[in-house]
Enzyme design. Structure first.
Site, PDB file in Angstrom:
ATOM      1  N   LYS A  36       0.861  -1.194   0.000  1.00 54.12           N
ATOM      2  CA  LYS A  36       0.000   0.000   0.000  1.00 54.12           C
ATOM      3  C   LYS A  36       0.896   1.242   0.000  1.00 54.12           C
ATOM      4  O   LYS A  36       1.940   1.264   0.658  1.00 54.12           O
ATOM      5  CB  LYS A  36      -0.919  -0.029   1.233  1.00 54.12           C
ATOM      6  N   SER A 110      -9.787   2.073   2.517  1.00 50.46           N
ATOM      7  CA  SER A 110      -8.922   2.864   1.671  1.00 50.46           C
ATOM      8  C   SER A 110      -7.902   2.046   0.895  1.00 50.46           C
ATOM      9  O   SER A 110      -7.238   2.573   0.003  1.00 50.46           O
ATOM     10  CB  SER A 110      -8.196   3.904   2.520  1.00 50.46           C
ATOM     11  N   SER A 134     -10.133  -0.482   6.487  1.00 52.81           N
ATOM     12  CA  SER A 134      -9.560  -0.347   5.146  1.00 52.81           C
ATOM     13  C   SER A 134      -9.026  -1.623   4.540  1.00 52.81           C
ATOM     14  O   SER A 134      -8.598  -1.614   3.389  1.00 52.81           O
ATOM     15  CB  SER A 134      -8.435   0.677   5.162  1.00 52.81           C
TER      16      SER A 134
HETATM   17  N1  GLN Z   1     -13.226   4.463   6.031  1.00 46.71           N
HETATM   18  C1  GLN Z   1     -12.532   4.697   7.258  1.00 46.71           C
HETATM   19  C2  GLN Z   1     -12.027   6.110   7.317  1.00 46.71           C
HETATM   20  O1  GLN Z   1     -12.206   6.815   6.388  1.00 46.71           O
HETATM   21  C3  GLN Z   1     -11.434   3.705   7.450  1.00 46.71           C
HETATM   22  C4  GLN Z   1     -10.211   3.969   6.670  1.00 46.71           C
HETATM   23  C5  GLN Z   1      -9.029   3.144   7.060  1.00 46.71           C
HETATM   24  O2  GLN Z   1      -9.151   2.103   7.718  1.00 46.71           O
HETATM   25  N2  GLN Z   1      -7.847   3.631   6.706  1.00 46.71           N
HETATM   26  O3  GLN Z   1     -11.471   6.524   8.272  1.00 46.71           O
END
Ligand code: GLN
Length: 416
Positions: A36, A110, A134
């Protein structure tokens, strides 16, 4: 590499493509690994999906990268993601990945690029990251396995932080065997990460009793039916358990803590030390504001404002500290459940991957609501696995297995 470029042209799963293999021997010598974008690889542009980090090439490897390099893994590139991890669809960025099952739909976020690449490539494991879901969310939307470990089990050193008390580096793959292989290499205490823990993973993987989380069944009815059918076939008997505190307060609690921590973490991106810069003009405040206004996405700006507000003198007790207390109640609620049950089960996401045209119509609060099922285990730092268990309209759906702290093997073994 050519094949990868071709795939990338169609699906945008990589921000950078590379081909690094430091050794031809080791436990991972035949395995392709994608990383990532928020995890640092020495000399490879690492932007966490952000325009503000354009051109930033770390001078060091994250601990996980050091470890997989030592075992001969082939590192193939940096996967696309929401900027700094802020989002659930991987659309808050300059390079938006497309769902391998339907290009008009999102990959989830994400870690959307990681999930998309995992569905498209063979003999591959994605190193991804989850703060509030995410890994589970995109894994479910793209039909792959997504494993998030007990908080602290895998070193965060070299991760471009989102929220330090929540971030976990985890894995995605087409099968559990490959997840286990890479986990054995990357887990364990790291003196460079003060929150990392000793590898005291429980060896017992037997499951006597499981429960489905009652509130999580309030989703798309087709998803609910497939999940319950799978649970019945696999485990026979199951109970239902209610987690009222997590269900009612989890989302609010998570977004206060996550935004407070992220707004602090973003302070260092000001056009002086990392990535993008502009001509030095005016005083520092003017300069910083100009750089940050130009390069941050809208969602990052929103989080800086809300997070800074929640941490301000006078509001700290009312928001951030209150949220920290609620978090303890949520952890206790899970702990109580694990006294009785080995595993808790829910759908990973309430819907199948939405279309890009559908999410254009959503406001930020609507988007945050999509995280309702993944927030709980992430807030509590519990190991969880999204398992691809079926499809609706040719779009994959995922089931989430949640275990008690350090019961990562129990979670993983039961995903097979
Ligand atoms: N959708 C969640 C957020 O926007 C989780 C994102 C993540 O785990 N990086 O914070």
């Amino acid at each position: 590499m050519k094949d990868l470029q071709k795939i990338n042209k169609e699906y945008n799963c990589f921000n950078t493509i590379c081909n690094i293999q430091e050794k031809k021997t080791g436990k991972l010598k035949d395995l392709k690994i994608s990383v990532k974008d928020c995890i640092c690889i020495k000399d490879i542009e690492s932007r966490a999906g952000s325009k503000i980090l354009e051109g930033y090439k770390p001078v060091f490897d994250a601990t996980v990268i050091e470890k997989v390099k030592k075992e001969g893994a082939i590192i193939i590139g940096k996967t696309s993601q929401d900027e700094f991890g802020f989002g659930s669809f991987s659309t808050n960025t300059y390079n938006i990945p497309k769902n391998p099952y339907d290009k008009t739909r999102v990959c989830g976020g994400s870690s959307g690029g990681a999930a998309s690449a995992t569905a498209l490539l063979d003999n591959h494991v994605a190193i991804a990251e989850s703060t509030g879901g995410s890994i589970a969310c995109p894994a479910a939307f793209c039909g792959v396995y997504g494993y998030t470990p007990t908080y602290g089990l895998i070193s965060r050193y070299g991760l471009i932080d989102y929220g330090n008390s929540l971030d976990k580096i985890g894995l995605m793959a087409k099968n559990i065997k490959d997840i286990k292989r890479v986990l054995e290499t990357i887990k364990g205490y790291d003196e460079k990460d003060s929150t990392s823990i000793k590898d005291n993973l429980k060896k017992d993987t037997k499951v006597k009793k499981i429960a489905v989380i009652k509130e999580s069944l309030n989703v798309n009815p087709e998803i609910r039916d497939i999940v319950l059918k799978y649970v019945k076939e696999k485990y026979g008997e199951y109970d239902e358990i209610s987690l009222p505190i997590t269900n009612k307060y989890g989302l609010a609690c998570y977004y206060i803590i996550a935004m407070a921590e992220s707004s602090t973490n973003l302070a260092k991106f000001c056009g002086m030390r990392y990535g993008a810069s502009l001509e030095l003009k005016g005083n520092f405040d003017e300069y910083f504001s100009k750089v940050r206004t130009k390069y941050f996405e809208k969602e990052s700006k929103r989080r800086i404002m809300l997070g800074t507000f929640a941490r301000m003198a006078g509001y700290r007790d009312a928001y951030y500290l209150k949220a920290a207390k609620v978090r303890t109640l949520i952890i206790n609620e899970y702990k109580k459940a694990f006294k009785k049950y080995d595993l808790l089960i829910s759908p990973s996401m309430p819907v199948i991957a939405p279309k890009f045209s559908e999410i254009d119509k959503l406001n930020p609060l609507d988007v945050y609501m999509f995280d309702n099922l993944t927030i709980g285990p992430n807030l509590a730092g519990l190991p969880h696995l999204s398992v691809p268990i079926g499809k609706i309209k040719n779009m994959p759906i995922g089931l989430m297995i949640i275990g008690d702290h350090l019961n990562d093997y129990k979670v993983i073994e039961n995903g097979m």
